[in-house]
Write a protein that holds these residues in place. Sequence first.
Motif, short mmCIF file in Angstrom:
data_model
loop_
_atom_site.label_atom_id
_atom_site.label_comp_id
_atom_site.label_asym_id
_atom_site.label_seq_id
_atom_site.Cartn_x
_atom_site.Cartn_y
_atom_site.Cartn_z
N LEU A 18 0.83 -1.21 0.00
CA LEU A 18 0.00 0.00 0.00
C LEU A 18 0.86 1.26 0.00
O LEU A 18 0.49 2.27 -0.60
CB LEU A 18 -0.94 -0.02 1.21
CG LEU A 18 -2.00 -1.12 1.19
CD1 LEU A 18 -2.80 -1.11 2.49
CD2 LEU A 18 -2.93 -0.94 0.00
N GLU A 19 2.00 1.22 0.65
CA GLU A 19 2.90 2.37 0.63
C GLU A 19 3.52 2.55 -0.76
O GLU A 19 3.80 3.68 -1.17
CB GLU A 19 3.97 2.21 1.71
CG GLU A 19 3.39 2.41 3.11
CD GLU A 19 4.41 2.21 4.21
OE1 GLU A 19 5.50 1.65 3.92
OE2 GLU A 19 4.13 2.59 5.36
N LYS A 20 3.72 1.46 -1.47
CA LYS A 20 4.15 1.59 -2.87
C LYS A 20 3.05 2.29 -3.68
O LYS A 20 3.35 3.08 -4.59
CB LYS A 20 4.43 0.21 -3.47
CG LYS A 20 5.70 -0.45 -2.95
CD LYS A 20 5.91 -1.81 -3.61
CE LYS A 20 7.17 -2.49 -3.08
NZ LYS A 20 7.37 -3.83 -3.69
N GLY A 21 1.82 2.00 -3.35
CA GLY A 21 0.71 2.66 -4.04
C GLY A 21 0.68 4.15 -3.78
O GLY A 21 0.42 4.95 -4.69
N ILE A 22 0.93 4.54 -2.54
CA ILE A 22 0.97 5.96 -2.21
C ILE A 22 2.09 6.66 -2.97
O ILE A 22 1.94 7.79 -3.45
CB ILE A 22 1.13 6.15 -0.69
CG1 ILE A 22 -0.17 5.72 0.02
CG2 ILE A 22 1.48 7.58 -0.34
CD1 ILE A 22 -0.04 5.68 1.51
N ALA A 23 3.24 5.99 -3.06
CA ALA A 23 4.37 6.58 -3.79
C ALA A 23 4.07 6.70 -5.28
O ALA A 23 4.46 7.69 -5.91
CB ALA A 23 5.62 5.74 -3.56
#
Length: 283
Positions: free
Chosen positions: A113-118
Amino acid sequence: MLGVALTQPGLAREIHAAKAREDVYLFPPPAELRVATLGYRAAVVDMLWADLRVQYGMHFIEKRPFPDVTHYLDALLELEPDFAPVFKYADTMICFHAGDPGPEDARRTRAYLEKGIAARPNDHEVWLHYGQFLAFMAASYLTDKSEVDRWRVEGAKALERAVELGDNPDRSLAAASLLSEHGKRDAAVHALERAYALTDDANTRQIIVERLAALHADDVRDRAQEDVAFIENRWRERWPFVSRADALLLGPGRDPLVCAGQRGAHEPECQSDGESRLPSKSR
């Protein structure tokens, strides 16, 4: 014939058990897969995503573990780093499986999910899924209470960010409740103040006013009400034919005759950011 008759049943049972227990991931590692697509990355992404959904559904129905799910997700993100469906369903595919999901599953989901935010920093749906997972779902898998509390606070802030990017302002109410429960009063007040400015619903505004009163933030409540009343009065006076959201995008209007020349540029009503035109209490 006698040897076949004696050995075949046992071998058949072992092969059947192996098929039911183990899978073979047929695709190369992500970097090599990118080269192997020969430029047809979008087509391969569609194929991988369809195969992943089928495989996950079969494993879920058959109550079998699916350890290759992360291989599929890594391959998809290598080919298309901002592929939105990955960030929408990663929590389901990683955490809902046969066996007992634990802290490692939660941490792995958070990493995706943090990859998605990035990759999609302005996508409110990605921020919403990230915030909901941290604030509500992750507690089912984590065992350390301090870690759960920390994730909930971070999830509440992510929900607030989702609202800022266009999600339903009601999400700020849940974010403020979580922040308040964990002793983050100032952050909760800030979330409620921004939600009051963003929502058009009278009932939601009334709930926010009551929450601010409960947090003993009467000054913030009065400031938020005054600011919104000031902005909406200007909207109705100048652009009554457009929606409130469109009026906010247009920004504060300026009188060309008053603002012309070097002297006019310093007049309060000519400031481009509109800050000086807010009520004095807000300034």
